[in-house]
Design an enzyme around this catalytic site. Structure first.
Site: not given
Length: 474
Positions: A19, A21-22, A38, A78-79, A143-144, A195, A281
């Site tokens: 997997w 993602n970002d 990610q 995380f991001s 976050r991010d 986000e 998502w």
């Protein structure tokens, strides 16, 4: 064979397996574009978040390097972002020429911001012993972090996603951070959470001006449902962002397609480039692919275009020179309810230049497979809208995978159309990227034909061309 699975993208980055993602930590340094992301090294679902890592010389061909940042006692990774600390403002490097610093969210008992640094061009990372550099015990979604150097105020500036708004922080050294301001609570986030923000300073085409752009990804409530990216244009003085738009204005979507999210830009480049996660998502966990899950969009060069006093984001797809063959036809006229058909491959770039004398207000293109499936784009000038139909192929894996994706033409007559067709996606760039739509498709066959059609009056096309593209994995 590796990278040759049924729906494996041939023009877009995917990991060998598992997997993603970002996109995270995008930075250009010593001849390499870094793409962190990610990544779950243990499976094909969103869990065990690490930072994966890939590099490129041209933003198109990628080499995967494996895990860069792994979870620890503060939480999963995380991001976030990365910067080239070229003057060693952090004091973390032995050399005055500095190195790379990553700024990321530790997701544990709460979400907090931490840093790590690399002295070997991003191959290995040392986490700062004083982490977190921005602690948090109060805000659930915190976050991010996206960090860049603000030249005018001579400081590092961070934009941080905080649920229903953005917070700005500054630092002289990437370690000690001061809260500056917040933005966005007056703008409705509906059911979504903000986000992956970014703060860009972009040139305005055909002028000497540059303007600030604040990027926000929202999950959910995008223009076609689910996750999407919107943007504000305005000014930034080193402390506060002041938008041109008001809360009553219609939101500006960076990409009104169904499958473009969490897009952020590269640090330390002359021009501005970004890349997004090519998924949504609503169904990312069940898309019918294996042993990988999800891909990145093509990288895109960014600028602004002024129309009627408003600024529109413009995106130019980055494709390296790797064509198998290029075919071009000039002065093509298509009568109403007729179709012109051309043979193309299922990894191709298609370009149309529409004549300014063309009277057709409703026309389109479709990509047809060897099993008769058709993925159709319809341009409707009178409605100032386009519709992309993906009602064929594999669609039954999620009720949120819509058969029709709609978007605005931004009040512009479509004079140019570019489509990048890959094994499981179509990226559409209208009017040189002033309208963009990114959409996944899962055909049972392989695309073999481009068809152009007119619905009402005759469509006059100055030029039709396509380039069949080599796989980036070869």
């Amino acid at each position: 064979m590796l990278y040759q699975e049924k729906h494996r993208p041939q023009l877009h980055f995917t990991p060998k397996e598992n997997w993603i993602n970002d996109p995270n930590g995008l930075v250009y340094y010593e001849g390499e574009y870094h793409l962190f992301y990610q990544y779950n090294p243990h499976g094909n679902d969103h869990a065990n978040m690490n930072w994966g890592h890939a590099t490129s010389k041209d933003l198109y061909h990628w080499e995967e390097h494996g895990v860069a940042l792994a979870p620890d006692e503060l939480g999963t990774i995380f991001s976030g972002s990365a910067v080239a600390d070229k003057n060693n403002t952090s004091g973390l490097f032995e050399s005055d020429s500095g190195g790379l610093v990553a700024i990321f969210t530790h997701d544990g008992a709460s979400q907090q911001q931490s840093i790590a640094y690399s002295e070997d061009k991003g191959r290995t990372w040392i986490k700062y012993e004083g982490n977190p550099v921005i602690p948090n015990t109060e805000i659930k979604d915190f976050r991010d972090p996206k960090v860049s150097w603000h030249e005018e105020s001579k400081q590092w500036v961070m934009v941080l996603a905080c649920g229903d708004h953005i917070q700005f922080y500054s630092s002289p050294n990437l370690i000690d951070w001061t809260y500056l301001s917040s933005f966005g609570k007056e703008y409705p986030s509906y059911i979504g959470v903000w986000e992956c923000p970014d703060l860009l300073y972009l040139p305005v085409e055909d002028s000497s001006k540059k303007e600030w752009v604040l990027i926000v990804s929202i999950n959910a409530d995008g223009p076609n449902g689910g996750s999407a990216v919107y943007y504000f244009t305005g000014s930034f003085d080193g402390k506060e962002f002041h938008p041109n738009e008001t809360p009553k204005d219609e939101l500006k979507w960076a990409d009104a397609g169904k499958d473009f999210y969490a897009a952020v830009s590269w640090d330390n480049t002359k021009d501005t480039y970004w890349i997004g996660w090519m998924n949504n998502w609503q169904y990312a966990g069940v898309v019918p692919v294996s042993p990988w899950r999800s891909a990145m969009s093509l990288a895109r060069k960014l600028s602004l275009f002024e129309k009627d006093g408003s600024l529109l984001l413009k995106q130019e797809a980055i494709i390296a020179d790797n064509s198998k063959e290029e075919v071009s036809y000039k002065d093509v006229t298509i009568q109403p309810d007729e179709t012109e058909s051309y043979e193309i491959s299922n990894t191709a770039q298609v370009d149309l230049q529409i004549s300014k004398t063309s009277n057709s207000t409703k026309w389109g293109v479709q990509f047809v497979t060897d099993q008769g499936e058709a993925f159709r784009l319809v341009i409707d000038k009178q409605s100032d809208a386009y519709t992309f139909y993906r009602n064929e192929g594999i669609i039954d894996f999620s009720e949120d995978f819509p058969e029709e994706v709609k978007g605005s033409l931004n009040g512009l007559d479509v004079q140019a159309l570019k489509a990048i067709v890959d094994k499981s996606s179509v990226e559409l760039f209208l009017n040189d990227g002033l309208t963009v739509s990114t959409n996944l498709i899962y055909p049972k066959g392989a695309v073999t034909k481009l068809e152009i059609f007119a619905v009402n009056e005759a469509l006059k096309v100055d030029n039709v061309s396509w380039t069949n593209l080599h796989s980036i994995w070869k």
